[in-house]
Design an enzyme around this catalytic site. Sequence first.
Site, short mmCIF file in Angstrom:
data_model
loop_
_atom_site.label_atom_id
_atom_site.label_comp_id
_atom_site.label_asym_id
_atom_site.label_seq_id
_atom_site.Cartn_x
_atom_site.Cartn_y
_atom_site.Cartn_z
N LYS B 95 0.87 -1.08 0.10
CA LYS B 95 0.13 0.02 -0.01
C LYS B 95 0.90 1.20 0.03
O LYS B 95 1.38 1.58 0.98
CB LYS B 95 -0.89 -0.02 1.13
CG LYS B 95 -1.72 1.47 1.39
CD LYS B 95 -2.57 1.44 2.63
CE LYS B 95 -2.89 2.67 2.88
NZ LYS B 95 -3.80 2.87 4.16
N GLY B 156 -8.14 9.24 9.09
CA GLY B 156 -8.71 9.44 10.46
C GLY B 156 -9.66 10.42 10.88
O GLY B 156 -9.96 10.60 11.93
N ASN B 205 -9.69 1.81 9.02
CA ASN B 205 -8.90 1.48 10.22
C ASN B 205 -9.67 2.18 11.37
O ASN B 205 -10.06 1.56 12.47
CB ASN B 205 -7.33 1.75 10.34
CG ASN B 205 -6.68 1.19 11.41
OD1 ASN B 205 -5.31 0.96 11.34
ND2 ASN B 205 -6.98 0.90 12.53
N SER B 206 -9.42 3.44 11.60
CA SER B 206 -9.78 4.23 12.58
C SER B 206 -11.25 3.96 12.98
O SER B 206 -11.30 3.95 14.37
CB SER B 206 -9.56 5.79 12.59
OG SER B 206 -8.09 6.05 12.09
#
Lengths: 65, 255
Positions: B95, B156, B205-206
Amino acid sequence: MKLIVNGQQHEAASQNLDALLTELDYAGRLVATALNGDFVPKDERAATPLADGDKIEILAPMKGG
Amino acid sequence: MTSFYGFEPASRLFLGTSQYPSPKVLEDAVRAAKVDIVTVSLRREGADGAGQAFFDLIKALDVRVLPNTAGCHGVKEAVTTAHMAREVFGTPWVKLEVIGENDTLCPDVIGLVEAARILGEDGFEVFPYCTEDLVIAEKLLSAGCKVLMPWGAPIGTARGLNNEYGLRSLRGHFPDVPLVVDAGIGLPSHAARAMELGYDAVLLNSAVAGAGDPVGMAKAMALAIEAGSLGRKADPLDARDMAVPSTPVFGKAML
């Protein structure tokens, strides 16, 4: 000789990168290495000499997004 | 089934492994959402050997790992990190992140194209974290990328899809390229929307790790992604400005 390993000053006796990993207790661990910003593959560590002032990065798997 | 460099994941949720309250919660979240692909990184190894324990946990999950170059701000740094990751994780996948601006973590798309070209020529299978810019997307494909990962919003921020028009345009221009919305997702509805737009997967993710109940949120995201994907395939109704009665007018009683 004086080396910078992962951002920290080290006084090391090792003359090559492979020996340095053993000296610093990284032997047997899954890590990747770079010398002065250049990737050094595992099988080239023993043939990679170190010099005073070299900057070494020793990286391991870590969580990431 | 969409192929990502020859791999066809059953789940369209790609999950990051950072910021969880504990390794156990990460493990439970991955299992609850039946995730097939997780992102990982490389960081300086300390004396405690934390990296080795982390990788043991990931290996036990039996998932594909997608190493990132998170935090890299230049082409050389990103390329070197990719090489280190390939050796450690034993995968050509990367990535690719080349960050250009610190407040938004906006990709440096010019550096990204250059790094993608270098890595592609060296046998890497690059998942570029990019913007929704069509011209850059074309250049990334020309550089050898077979997947594109435009941001939904800055990493995020949990803002969802900031530029839905741009993401829709990207989908329309490259109907056969696997597209993954990467970053900015906050809610299951954001993830579902990405799939309704025709995206092939969502990387987040977050939104999971930072939720009060990460395992519950992982399940919610997986269900939302599946729902959005099924909805897209079911050919949804177009939006209209005027009402159209759903109950037949013919036969209505005159009272």
